[in-house]
Design a protein around this motif. Sequence first.
Motif, PDB file in Angstrom:
ATOM      1  N   ILE A  74       9.119  12.588   9.238  1.00 52.00           N
ATOM      2  CA  ILE A  74       9.305  11.099   9.187  1.00 52.00           C
ATOM      3  C   ILE A  74       8.580  10.388   8.235  1.00 52.00           C
ATOM      4  O   ILE A  74       7.192  10.760   8.063  1.00 52.00           O
ATOM      5  CB  ILE A  74       8.842  10.250  10.618  1.00 52.00           C
ATOM      6  CG1 ILE A  74       9.549  11.075  11.838  1.00 52.00           C
ATOM      7  CG2 ILE A  74       8.706   8.836  10.672  1.00 52.00           C
ATOM      8  CD1 ILE A  74       9.006  10.616  13.314  1.00 52.00           C
ATOM      9  N   LEU A  75       9.154   9.859   7.233  1.00 51.34           N
ATOM     10  CA  LEU A  75       8.409   9.116   6.145  1.00 51.34           C
ATOM     11  C   LEU A  75       8.308   7.780   6.209  1.00 51.34           C
ATOM     12  O   LEU A  75       9.513   6.954   6.325  1.00 51.34           O
ATOM     13  CB  LEU A  75       9.194   9.562   4.709  1.00 51.34           C
ATOM     14  CG  LEU A  75       8.835   8.811   3.448  1.00 51.34           C
ATOM     15  CD1 LEU A  75       7.399   8.989   3.111  1.00 51.34           C
ATOM     16  CD2 LEU A  75       9.873   9.174   2.495  1.00 51.34           C
ATOM     17  N   SER A  76       7.142   7.031   6.210  1.00 53.38           N
ATOM     18  CA  SER A  76       7.193   5.469   6.510  1.00 53.38           C
ATOM     19  C   SER A  76       6.221   5.026   5.203  1.00 53.38           C
ATOM     20  O   SER A  76       5.609   5.668   4.623  1.00 53.38           O
ATOM     21  CB  SER A  76       6.508   5.299   7.721  1.00 53.38           C
ATOM     22  OG  SER A  76       5.129   5.923   7.740  1.00 53.38           O
ATOM     23  N   ALA A  77       6.478   3.485   4.904  1.00 53.77           N
ATOM     24  CA  ALA A  77       5.831   2.908   4.000  1.00 53.77           C
ATOM     25  C   ALA A  77       5.931   1.628   4.150  1.00 53.77           C
ATOM     26  O   ALA A  77       7.010   1.087   5.102  1.00 53.77           O
ATOM     27  CB  ALA A  77       6.419   3.326   2.542  1.00 53.77           C
ATOM     28  N   ARG A  78       5.477   0.784   3.477  1.00 54.83           N
ATOM     29  CA  ARG A  78       5.503  -0.738   3.351  1.00 54.83           C
ATOM     30  C   ARG A  78       5.897  -1.382   2.029  1.00 54.83           C
ATOM     31  O   ARG A  78       5.371  -0.866   0.930  1.00 54.83           O
ATOM     32  CB  ARG A  78       4.091  -1.436   3.723  1.00 54.83           C
ATOM     33  CG  ARG A  78       4.126  -2.967   3.936  1.00 54.83           C
ATOM     34  CD  ARG A  78       2.730  -3.320   4.471  1.00 54.83           C
ATOM     35  NE  ARG A  78       1.763  -2.873   3.794  1.00 54.83           N
ATOM     36  CZ  ARG A  78       1.100  -3.259   2.723  1.00 54.83           C
ATOM     37  NH1 ARG A  78       1.689  -4.136   1.932  1.00 54.83           N
ATOM     38  NH2 ARG A  78       0.016  -2.628   1.967  1.00 54.83           N
ATOM     39  N   LYS A  79       6.886  -2.224   1.892  1.00 53.01           N
ATOM     40  CA  LYS A  79       7.285  -2.920   0.550  1.00 53.01           C
ATOM     41  C   LYS A  79       6.079  -3.659   0.009  1.00 53.01           C
ATOM     42  O   LYS A  79       5.619  -4.548   0.764  1.00 53.01           O
ATOM     43  CB  LYS A  79       8.499  -3.301   0.547  1.00 53.01           C
ATOM     44  CG  LYS A  79       9.104  -4.184  -0.492  1.00 53.01           C
ATOM     45  CD  LYS A  79      10.425  -4.654  -0.423  1.00 53.01           C
ATOM     46  CE  LYS A  79      11.159  -4.933  -1.728  1.00 53.01           C
ATOM     47  NZ  LYS A  79      12.462  -5.582  -1.596  1.00 53.01           N
ATOM     48  N   GLY A  80       5.625  -3.355  -1.231  1.00 51.11           N
ATOM     49  CA  GLY A  80       4.830  -4.000  -1.782  1.00 51.11           C
ATOM     50  C   GLY A  80       4.937  -5.460  -2.198  1.00 51.11           C
ATOM     51  O   GLY A  80       6.224  -5.878  -2.263  1.00 51.11           O
ATOM     52  N   VAL A  81       3.870  -6.421  -2.042  1.00 49.31           N
ATOM     53  CA  VAL A  81       4.094  -7.602  -2.207  1.00 49.31           C
ATOM     54  C   VAL A  81       3.952  -7.912  -3.542  1.00 49.31           C
ATOM     55  O   VAL A  81       3.040  -7.548  -4.347  1.00 49.31           O
ATOM     56  CB  VAL A  81       2.868  -8.747  -1.436  1.00 49.31           C
ATOM     57  CG1 VAL A  81       3.325 -10.022  -1.897  1.00 49.31           C
ATOM     58  CG2 VAL A  81       3.106  -8.469   0.076  1.00 49.31           C
ATOM     59  N   ARG A  82       4.934  -8.821  -4.277  1.00 49.94           N
ATOM     60  CA  ARG A  82       4.782  -8.936  -5.818  1.00 49.94           C
ATOM     61  C   ARG A  82       3.783  -9.817  -6.115  1.00 49.94           C
ATOM     62  O   ARG A  82       3.580 -11.023  -5.478  1.00 49.94           O
ATOM     63  CB  ARG A  82       6.317  -9.669  -6.107  1.00 49.94           C
ATOM     64  CG  ARG A  82       7.533  -8.514  -6.339  1.00 49.94           C
ATOM     65  CD  ARG A  82       8.760  -8.999  -6.677  1.00 49.94           C
ATOM     66  NE  ARG A  82       9.630  -8.135  -6.517  1.00 49.94           N
ATOM     67  CZ  ARG A  82      11.058  -8.397  -6.821  1.00 49.94           C
ATOM     68  NH1 ARG A  82      11.195  -9.472  -7.173  1.00 49.94           N
ATOM     69  NH2 ARG A  82      11.827  -7.454  -6.555  1.00 49.94           N
ATOM     70  N   SER A  83       3.055  -9.630  -7.305  1.00 47.90           N
ATOM     71  CA  SER A  83       1.953 -10.487  -7.561  1.00 47.90           C
ATOM     72  C   SER A  83       2.628 -11.590  -8.435  1.00 47.90           C
ATOM     73  O   SER A  83       3.670 -11.621  -9.071  1.00 47.90           O
ATOM     74  CB  SER A  83       0.967  -9.695  -8.381  1.00 47.90           C
ATOM     75  OG  SER A  83       1.600  -9.147  -9.462  1.00 47.90           O
TER      76      SER A  83
END
Length: 413
Positions: free
Chosen positions: A404-413
């Motif tokens: 199970i691979l999980s992650a969060r999409k980064g917020v663009r600066s």
Amino acid sequence: MLKVIGIGPGRTEWLPPAVRDLAMNCDVLIGGSRALKLFPDFLGDQHCLTGDLKASLEVIRTALLAKKDIGVLVSGDPGFFSLLPRLKKEFPGEQIDVYPGISSLQFAFARAGLPWQEADFVSVHGRDLSVLPTQIRHLTGVLTGGTNTPQRVAQFYLDLGQNPNISVGNALAYPEELWQTMDANHLAQEAVPLKNAILILHPELTSVIDDQAKNSANNVRGGRIGIPDQEFLRGNVPMTKSEIRVQVLAKAQISRSDSIVDIGAGTGSISIEAAGLVPEGVVYAIEHNPEAQALILANQEKFGVSNLHLIPGSAPDVFPELPPVNVCIIGGSKGRLEDILLNVPLLEDGRIVITAVTLETISQGVKLLSELDYQDIEIVSLQAVRWQPVHNLHMAQALNPVFILSARKGVRS
């Protein structure tokens, strides 16, 4: 003799040889311009059907008096909303032989990969929309036409406070064919002109279900996860086991109003449990396998889940049908993981969860997420063991290991 001949979708490749021979042996052919073009080598008389039906009936009457064999070409199947009833009324004493064709209803249900022997059907072509069922309790085929477009049908249900899933088939069998499934809200806003399309209305989940299903529905609505595998309708479609579903949903960190896409939804087990966690949100289940699509809809009805919408097809091809989502769960990518991650409409700070059973897939997933600047990347490897009773003992039954691979999409600066 009068022959009513079904030409199916109106394409040469869908015209059976027997029907072709019947038409070519007539003395007179009567049909629309598209139908007549199917027989370019026909040497007899031809009459093109227009809006002036009386003139066409007179042509038939004159030919019958001359003892000629007349072929009336009708699109689809003669027994399904065609000219046949009018011909039987106009020529009650004549022998009328009827030859079947592939109806638009057959074609649409085949496109959807769904059985239609118990489906309802109705036509709103030239009729008031009040003929539509106010509660969709069975799969329902709808012929549209004239001012009653698919968009108007969708608005009819929105005005009733309903938002059913609707499959839309337009120009079926033609190069410009359109086949999509969307909810009524999306269809009502569809800008593409849809002329004489056929619809499949998917059952509203207010249908009467048995007590066991009602209990399951209540539990799902309350956010029940880890539903026992045997409660789901399975067929021959792989299903994520309950022990893995719990971890996938935990890693997704779902909130009450989230929009979720489940890619490669299979039987819909993850989609259904996710739907119970988002009473104010929605789940979109993407699945390309027709058998799996039918199981998703059947399980959706069994568990009484109203905020789950099936999108038939493969990712990322069907992504244009998706609104922006907060959570993306990928259970199957068909070798297109990179294209999926590049194109999925995941909102900034949205969560993504990928399940895999091979080292290669998980390695590719980690590499892609890193390159795409995802944050908080985490890998978990699970192997559950169930201890099954055998006589008076319990023996280990190991389930396949899953990453199970999980992650969060980064917020663009």
